[in-house]
Design a protein around this motif. Sequence first.
Motif, mmCIF file in Angstrom:
data_model
loop_
_atom_site.group_PDB
_atom_site.id
_atom_site.type_symbol
_atom_site.label_atom_id
_atom_site.label_comp_id
_atom_site.label_asym_id
_atom_site.label_seq_id
_atom_site.Cartn_x
_atom_site.Cartn_y
_atom_site.Cartn_z
ATOM 1 N N SER A 33 -10.983 -19.999 9.792
ATOM 2 C CA SER A 33 -10.401 -18.691 9.486
ATOM 3 C C SER A 33 -11.421 -17.760 8.846
ATOM 4 O O SER A 33 -11.355 -16.546 9.020
ATOM 5 N N ALA A 34 -12.351 -18.329 8.112
ATOM 6 C CA ALA A 34 -13.377 -17.532 7.438
ATOM 7 C C ALA A 34 -14.529 -17.150 8.363
ATOM 8 O O ALA A 34 -15.376 -16.351 7.984
ATOM 9 N N GLY A 35 -14.580 -17.727 9.557
ATOM 10 C CA GLY A 35 -15.613 -17.368 10.521
ATOM 11 C C GLY A 35 -16.724 -18.366 10.716
ATOM 12 O O GLY A 35 -17.653 -18.114 11.484
ATOM 13 N N TRP A 36 -16.660 -19.497 10.038
ATOM 14 C CA TRP A 36 -17.742 -20.478 10.141
ATOM 15 C C TRP A 36 -17.915 -21.041 11.548
ATOM 16 O O TRP A 36 -19.028 -21.418 11.919
ATOM 17 N N ALA A 37 -16.863 -21.072 12.359
ATOM 18 C CA ALA A 37 -16.971 -21.623 13.718
ATOM 19 C C ALA A 37 -17.952 -20.812 14.568
ATOM 20 O O ALA A 37 -18.580 -21.356 15.487
ATOM 21 N N SER A 38 -18.135 -19.537 14.247
ATOM 22 C CA SER A 38 -19.062 -18.699 15.018
ATOM 23 C C SER A 38 -20.514 -19.131 14.836
ATOM 24 O O SER A 38 -21.384 -18.745 15.617
ATOM 25 N N GLU A 39 -20.777 -19.931 13.814
ATOM 26 C CA GLU A 39 -22.135 -20.429 13.570
ATOM 27 C C GLU A 39 -22.438 -21.684 14.388
ATOM 28 O O GLU A 39 -23.559 -22.163 14.371
ATOM 29 N N GLY A 40 -21.431 -22.209 15.053
ATOM 30 C CA GLY A 40 -21.596 -23.410 15.871
ATOM 31 C C GLY A 40 -21.058 -24.644 15.173
ATOM 32 O O GLY A 40 -20.878 -24.658 13.945
ATOM 33 N N PRO A 41 -20.793 -25.702 15.957
ATOM 34 C CA PRO A 41 -20.166 -26.905 15.401
ATOM 35 C C PRO A 41 -21.004 -27.623 14.347
ATOM 36 O O PRO A 41 -20.466 -28.183 13.399
ATOM 37 N N GLU A 42 -22.325 -27.580 14.482
ATOM 38 C CA GLU A 42 -23.185 -28.262 13.506
ATOM 39 C C GLU A 42 -23.104 -27.574 12.137
ATOM 40 O O GLU A 42 -22.945 -28.231 11.111
ATOM 41 N N GLY A 83 -25.451 -11.956 -6.772
ATOM 42 C CA GLY A 83 -26.576 -11.136 -6.345
ATOM 43 C C GLY A 83 -26.323 -10.385 -5.055
ATOM 44 O O GLY A 83 -26.941 -9.352 -4.803
ATOM 45 N N PHE A 84 -25.415 -10.886 -4.220
ATOM 46 C CA PHE A 84 -25.173 -10.278 -2.916
ATOM 47 C C PHE A 84 -23.876 -9.489 -2.852
ATOM 48 O O PHE A 84 -23.646 -8.762 -1.900
ATOM 49 N N LYS A 85 -23.023 -9.626 -3.848
ATOM 50 C CA LYS A 85 -21.697 -9.012 -3.771
ATOM 51 C C LYS A 85 -21.775 -7.514 -3.504
ATOM 52 O O LYS A 85 -21.029 -6.985 -2.695
ATOM 53 N N PHE A 86 -22.677 -6.841 -4.142
ATOM 54 C CA PHE A 86 -22.713 -5.389 -4.029
ATOM 55 C C PHE A 86 -23.297 -4.909 -2.711
ATOM 56 O O PHE A 86 -23.160 -3.741 -2.369
ATOM 57 N N SER A 87 -23.932 -5.808 -1.950
ATOM 58 C CA SER A 87 -24.406 -5.440 -0.616
ATOM 59 C C SER A 87 -23.459 -5.963 0.461
ATOM 60 O O SER A 87 -23.688 -5.746 1.641
ATOM 61 N N ALA A 88 -22.399 -6.636 0.050
ATOM 62 C CA ALA A 88 -21.443 -7.214 1.006
ATOM 63 C C ALA A 88 -20.675 -6.116 1.729
ATOM 64 O O ALA A 88 -20.478 -5.033 1.185
ATOM 65 N N PRO A 89 -20.243 -6.412 2.959
ATOM 66 C CA PRO A 89 -19.408 -5.445 3.671
ATOM 67 C C PRO A 89 -18.137 -5.152 2.870
ATOM 68 O O PRO A 89 -17.640 -6.011 2.148
ATOM 69 N N ARG A 90 -17.626 -3.952 3.018
ATOM 70 C CA ARG A 90 -16.458 -3.521 2.260
ATOM 71 C C ARG A 90 -15.278 -4.479 2.421
ATOM 72 O O ARG A 90 -14.569 -4.749 1.470
ATOM 73 N N VAL A 97 -12.509 -13.990 -4.461
ATOM 74 C CA VAL A 97 -13.235 -15.171 -4.000
ATOM 75 C C VAL A 97 -12.741 -16.466 -4.634
ATOM 76 O O VAL A 97 -13.275 -17.532 -4.349
ATOM 77 N N ARG A 98 -11.706 -16.372 -5.460
ATOM 78 C CA ARG A 98 -11.088 -17.606 -5.951
ATOM 79 C C ARG A 98 -10.154 -18.196 -4.906
ATOM 80 O O ARG A 98 -9.807 -19.366 -4.984
ATOM 81 N N GLN A 99 -9.745 -17.395 -3.927
ATOM 82 C CA GLN A 99 -8.864 -17.858 -2.866
ATOM 83 C C GLN A 99 -9.696 -18.556 -1.785
ATOM 84 O O GLN A 99 -10.814 -18.136 -1.485
ATOM 85 N N ALA A 104 -14.668 -18.966 1.295
ATOM 86 C CA ALA A 104 -15.431 -19.409 2.465
ATOM 87 C C ALA A 104 -16.081 -18.230 3.175
ATOM 88 O O ALA A 104 -17.191 -18.352 3.699
ATOM 89 N N MET A 105 -15.421 -17.065 3.208
ATOM 90 C CA MET A 105 -16.010 -15.870 3.809
ATOM 91 C C MET A 105 -17.230 -15.416 3.011
ATOM 92 O O MET A 105 -18.262 -15.061 3.587
ATOM 93 N N ALA A 106 -17.121 -15.412 1.696
ATOM 94 C CA ALA A 106 -18.243 -15.012 0.846
ATOM 95 C C ALA A 106 -19.397 -15.997 0.999
ATOM 96 O O ALA A 106 -20.568 -15.594 1.063
#
Length: 124
Positions: A33-42, A83-90, A97-99, A104-106
């Motif tokens: 659901s967070a999009g990790w599958a787009s990175e491939g099964p490994e 360090g990356f939160k402020f450059s993250a997409p809106r 991120v506690r959910q 997993a998206m972050a």
Amino acid sequence: MFFFIFSLILAGSLAFSAGEQLTDNEIRLVLISAGWASEGPEVLEEAFRVSLCESSHIWDAVGEAGELGLFQLSWYRSDTWHGFKFSAPRYLYYKDVRQPVANAMAALYVYRLSNSWEAWTCQP
């Protein structure tokens, strides 16, 4: 595409109790659901192992220094979520991120910035 949308709807409807360890199937649903599958099964399997090592799949785990969630995102280290939160997409910036899915998206966002697991203590 249908499976992805269905996964988002299903993951959004999941309710977990505080301190609950998620099952392998629940974790895989969260990761997909967070999009990790787009990175491939490994990489999807690596994300499963890293999150297991980081949090024992306890969705609301809090580390000794305040790290949060499945991937133990840190608020004090500049090379992790803080360090990356402020450059993250809106769409990600305003997520709690506690959910599980937001965590997993972050984590995926941080992973993609370096295309590695260098921001995590646990390695696949």
